[in-house]
Write a protein that holds these residues in place. Structure first.
Motif, PDB file in Angstrom:
ATOM      1  N   ALA A  38       9.064  -3.931   3.598  1.00  0.00           N
ATOM      2  CA  ALA A  38       8.271  -3.965   2.373  1.00  0.00           C
ATOM      3  C   ALA A  38       9.031  -4.790   1.354  1.00  0.00           C
ATOM      4  O   ALA A  38      10.261  -4.928   1.432  1.00  0.00           O
ATOM      5  CB  ALA A  38       8.026  -2.552   1.827  1.00  0.00           C
ATOM      6  N   ILE A 119       4.934  -5.411   4.054  1.00  0.00           N
ATOM      7  CA  ILE A 119       3.926  -4.852   3.146  1.00  0.00           C
ATOM      8  C   ILE A 119       4.318  -5.243   1.730  1.00  0.00           C
ATOM      9  O   ILE A 119       5.361  -4.822   1.233  1.00  0.00           O
ATOM     10  CB  ILE A 119       3.832  -3.323   3.274  1.00  0.00           C
ATOM     11  CG1 ILE A 119       3.505  -2.927   4.704  1.00  0.00           C
ATOM     12  CG2 ILE A 119       2.770  -2.776   2.315  1.00  0.00           C
ATOM     13  CD1 ILE A 119       3.523  -1.418   4.945  1.00  0.00           C
ATOM     14  N   HIS A 141      -5.269  -8.948   8.426  1.00  0.00           N
ATOM     15  CA  HIS A 141      -5.636  -7.627   8.948  1.00  0.00           C
ATOM     16  C   HIS A 141      -7.136  -7.445   9.184  1.00  0.00           C
ATOM     17  O   HIS A 141      -7.544  -6.398   9.692  1.00  0.00           O
ATOM     18  CB  HIS A 141      -5.167  -6.536   7.977  1.00  0.00           C
ATOM     19  CG  HIS A 141      -3.682  -6.490   7.791  1.00  0.00           C
ATOM     20  ND1 HIS A 141      -2.831  -5.941   8.723  1.00  0.00           N
ATOM     21  CD2 HIS A 141      -2.892  -6.923   6.771  1.00  0.00           C
ATOM     22  CE1 HIS A 141      -1.580  -6.035   8.292  1.00  0.00           C
ATOM     23  NE2 HIS A 141      -1.593  -6.622   7.107  1.00  0.00           N
ATOM     24  N   TYR A 237      -5.996  -1.440   1.087  1.00  0.00           N
ATOM     25  CA  TYR A 237      -5.263  -2.063  -0.013  1.00  0.00           C
ATOM     26  C   TYR A 237      -5.466  -1.216  -1.261  1.00  0.00           C
ATOM     27  O   TYR A 237      -6.583  -0.813  -1.575  1.00  0.00           O
ATOM     28  CB  TYR A 237      -5.768  -3.491  -0.247  1.00  0.00           C
ATOM     29  CG  TYR A 237      -4.925  -4.271  -1.239  1.00  0.00           C
ATOM     30  CD1 TYR A 237      -3.796  -4.971  -0.820  1.00  0.00           C
ATOM     31  CD2 TYR A 237      -5.252  -4.312  -2.592  1.00  0.00           C
ATOM     32  CE1 TYR A 237      -3.016  -5.674  -1.716  1.00  0.00           C
ATOM     33  CE2 TYR A 237      -4.474  -5.008  -3.497  1.00  0.00           C
ATOM     34  CZ  TYR A 237      -3.358  -5.695  -3.060  1.00  0.00           C
ATOM     35  OH  TYR A 237      -2.570  -6.396  -3.941  1.00  0.00           O
ATOM     36  N   VAL A 279      -1.617  -1.597   3.655  1.00  0.00           N
ATOM     37  CA  VAL A 279      -1.136  -2.930   4.035  1.00  0.00           C
ATOM     38  C   VAL A 279      -0.738  -3.758   2.815  1.00  0.00           C
ATOM     39  O   VAL A 279      -0.279  -4.894   2.963  1.00  0.00           O
ATOM     40  CB  VAL A 279      -2.179  -3.681   4.880  1.00  0.00           C
ATOM     41  CG1 VAL A 279      -2.403  -2.964   6.213  1.00  0.00           C
ATOM     42  CG2 VAL A 279      -3.503  -3.847   4.131  1.00  0.00           C
ATOM     43  N   GLY A 280      -0.907  -3.200   1.627  1.00  0.00           N
ATOM     44  CA  GLY A 280      -0.514  -3.894   0.412  1.00  0.00           C
ATOM     45  C   GLY A 280      -0.930  -3.097  -0.803  1.00  0.00           C
ATOM     46  O   GLY A 280      -1.864  -2.296  -0.747  1.00  0.00           O
ATOM     47  N   LEU A 311       4.102   4.452   1.740  1.00  0.00           N
ATOM     48  CA  LEU A 311       3.837   3.474   2.791  1.00  0.00           C
ATOM     49  C   LEU A 311       4.030   4.082   4.181  1.00  0.00           C
ATOM     50  O   LEU A 311       4.789   5.037   4.371  1.00  0.00           O
ATOM     51  CB  LEU A 311       4.779   2.281   2.637  1.00  0.00           C
ATOM     52  CG  LEU A 311       4.582   1.379   1.413  1.00  0.00           C
ATOM     53  CD1 LEU A 311       5.496   0.170   1.515  1.00  0.00           C
ATOM     54  CD2 LEU A 311       3.139   0.955   1.240  1.00  0.00           C
TER      55      LEU A 311
END
Length: 318
Positions: A38, A119, A141, A237, A279-280, A311
């Motif tokens: 990350a 990430i 993704h 997200y 994923v973000g 996460l």
């Protein structure tokens, strides 16, 4: 077998909190996302704003206010730096004079970041930035679920005749097919508008739009359990506009609205994403010129840390 050597924030017992590197949580700086799980990175922009400026200064101030955050989460038991390799990779080199070029620059930058399987946790910056990030994330993704915490729906078709603006990012992301429409959740919407469609446009696409009044005087933990059940294992997200909070807590932003979320509800939302396939994430719209005590940036820094704690790969509990 030796445990891997993960980066650690610089301890306040080794260097006073008023010293050390000016990075997120005083983490090591890295030139790229290579080798990381990350990363924190900033987008110092406010050229997409429509009211008070200043969010270009947000990433720097968030980093400064993060100096007091310690590595262990006393509430959730998460210890992210024991499980993830994390660093601050600096800022996106945007074009402060051209918003359209900046959108392309951000998308290209995140394509490179995401190519390392990392990430990204983004320090904003105005909310325009979520659109090009989502473009890059969806390329990596596929269409994603979205948890969007905000006072505003940010689904305008245009502002002043322009398609690129901080009131338009999720209309643009929808047009580009970046979102799973049955897994989009907007939380904290409130204030005045131009018509009922300001919030209902998203509902017409199949989105769940939760107005702030539905959140007043209650814990949001049950709501987040319901959202987790609906998202299941989809890539998701998280975008958190600091103006979702009531201005009593977070005055340092460009478009304040009365009747917002509390800081505790913000924590419940972010902690409620643990267990999802995040994923973000981003935290946007911090404007230091309107934040004289630094509290808005401090909240933002704390929320970004909470995102890190949520996460995948970070166990919850002691």
């Amino acid at each position: 077998m030796n445990k891997p050597a993960y980066n650690q924030p610089l301890s306040g017992n080794s260097m006073p909190r008023t010293g050390g590197p000016a990075t997120m949580m005083r983490l090591p700086m890295a030139e790229t996302a290579a080798g990381l799980d990350a990363c924190f990175l900033g987008i110092p922009m406010d050229i997409g704003t429509s009211n008070r400026p200043g969010t270009r200064l947000g990433p720097r101030q968030i980093r400064d206010e993060s100096r007091m955050i310690r590595p262990y989460n006393m509430a959730t038991g998460a210890a992210p730096f024991e499980h993830l390799q994390v660093a601050d990779i600096g800022d996106v080199p945007i074009n402060l004079f051209d918003l359209k070029k900046t959108v392309a620059i951000i998308a290209d930058h995140y394509r490179e970041v995401l190519s390392h399987g990392v990430i990204p946790l983004t320090l904003g910056g105005d909310h325009t930035l979520s659109w090009p990030i989502l473009r890059a994330v969806a390329e990596k993704h596929g269409p994603v679920a979205l948890i969007h915490v905000d006072a505003h729906s940010d689904t305008n078709d245009e502002m002043f005749g322009e398609k690129e603006a901080h009131g338009c990012p999720f209309r643009r992301a929808w047009e580009e097919g970046c979102l799973q429409n049955d897994k989009v959740f907007q939380i904290g919407l409130r204030g005045t508008g131009y018509s009922k469609d300001d919030f209902d446009w998203g509902r017409q696409q199949g989105w769940t739009c939760i107005q702030a009044e539905e959140c007043w005087h209650k814990s949001l933990t049950p709501m987040m359990a319901d959202i987790r059940a609906k998202i299941e294992d989809a890539p998701v997200y998280l975008t958190f506009d600091i103006d979702s909070l009531d201005p009593a807590f977070a005055p340092g932003t460009g478009t304040v609205e009365v009747g917002g979320l509390t800081t505790m509800q913000g924590l419940e939302i972010i902690r409620g994403t643990a267990g999802l396939n995040l994923v973000g994430c981003d935290l946007v719209e911090v404007s230091p010129p309107y934040d004289p005590a630094g509290n808005t940036a401090m909240i933002a820094a704390s929320y970004l840390y909470e995102m890190l704690c949520a996460l995948p790969g970070v166990p919850q509990g002691s």
